[in-house]
Design a protein around this motif. Structure first.
Motif, PDB file in Angstrom:
ATOM      1  N   GLY A   1       0.814  -1.209   0.000  1.00 10.73           N
ATOM      2  CA  GLY A   1       0.000   0.000   0.000  1.00 10.73           C
ATOM      3  C   GLY A   1       0.850   1.262   0.000  1.00 10.73           C
ATOM      4  O   GLY A   1       0.539   2.241  -0.701  1.00 10.73           O
ATOM      5  N   MET A   2       1.951   1.240   0.777  1.00 12.78           N
ATOM      6  CA  MET A   2       2.851   2.393   0.771  1.00 12.78           C
ATOM      7  C   MET A   2       3.493   2.595  -0.591  1.00 12.78           C
ATOM      8  O   MET A   2       3.662   3.739  -1.051  1.00 12.78           O
TER       9      MET A   2
ATOM     10  N   LEU B   1       1.788   9.490  -5.476  1.00 14.47           N
ATOM     11  CA  LEU B   1       2.328  10.788  -5.090  1.00 14.47           C
ATOM     12  C   LEU B   1       3.457  11.237  -6.017  1.00 14.47           C
ATOM     13  O   LEU B   1       3.581  12.427  -6.336  1.00 14.47           O
TER      14      LEU B   1
ATOM     15  N   SER C   1       0.931   4.105  -2.905  1.00  9.81           N
ATOM     16  CA  SER C   1       0.757   5.511  -2.534  1.00  9.81           C
ATOM     17  C   SER C   1       1.943   6.351  -2.984  1.00  9.81           C
ATOM     18  O   SER C   1       1.780   7.478  -3.464  1.00  9.81           O
TER      19      SER C   1
END
Length: 231
Positions: free
Chosen positions: A193-194, A201, A197
């Motif tokens: 998930g990081m 970003l 993300s």
């Protein structure tokens, strides 16, 4: 940084769980080895024939060897209880105290003038409390044969307790395994998930402004190129 610490945390927990499980199994195996020596030493005590003085001397030597094996098992048990262990070892300690009392009684049967002292520290206090808490007075076994039979009955209960200990270790390791697997999967999903993300970003904060910059450059460059073509 978050992904690195998440992965490091999951790995550290898994290694810590494996290390504790390995210590518990190692200590249990040492205790098992000491209990095997004790079992062999006790089974070598034979009361027949009792009337032969030479044989009584051999019985006394066997009893001394069994007491030394019991002391070795007691030391291993206390050392194991002070470290990592599936339980507190209370049942094994109580059984060791009973065997110490049996060996002392056998020694007194062989030599009434033998010292009336228990070998294991705390055995006398435990036996006093046990007799005081007993609802009915248990008659001690009669004669040398009866006391040796009681000692062998007590020592044969030891493998059952050790089997229960190993089963408790197995359940503990299984619980640690499930916890480690849950943490690893959770860490992996969290890192995934990081990563997603981070990609979003990066696209928004880096690629987006670059594209806007390229569009602006094209808008400025196109009129200038047309102007040069006219000239």
């Amino acid at each position: 940084i978050g992904m690195i610490f998440t992965l490091l945390g999951g790995s550290a927990f898994g290694l810590h769980a494996f290390h504790n499980s390995n210590l518990i199994l190692t200590n249990q195996l040492r205790e098992l080895g000491a209990s095997k020596k004790l079992l062999v030493a006790v089974m070598e005590i034979d009361s027949a024939p009792r009337l032969d003085p030479r044989r009584r001397h051999e019985i006394a030597d066997s009893v001394d060897a069994a007491r030394q094996s019991l002391l070795g098992y007691y030391n291993e048990l206390k050392s194991n209880s002070a470290k990592n262990r599936a339980d507190d070892g209370r049942d094994e300690l109580a059984l060791a105290f009973l065997m110490d009392d049996d060996l002392l009684a056998i020694s007194k049967e062989l030599d009434p003038e033998a010292p009336n002292e228990h070998l294991l520290p705390g055995a006398g206090h435990y036996l006093e409390r046990r007799r005081a808490a007993a609802t009915s007075e248990e008659a001690p076994p009669v004669g040398l044969d009866g006391r040796i039979r009681q000692l062998k009955t007590h020592v044969l209960e030891l493998p059952k307790l050790l089997h229960q200990d190993f089963y408790a270790v197995l359940l503990h390791n299984q619980s640690q395994y499930h916890s480690s697997r849950w943490i690893v999967w959770s860490s992996s999903l969290a890192v995934l998930g990081m990563l997603i993300s981070l990609m979003v970003l990066f696209h928004r904060w880096v690629l987006g402004p670059v594209r806007l910059l390229l569009r602006g450059v094209r808008r400025v460059a196109l009129p200038a190129a047309l102007h040069r073509l006219r000239d």
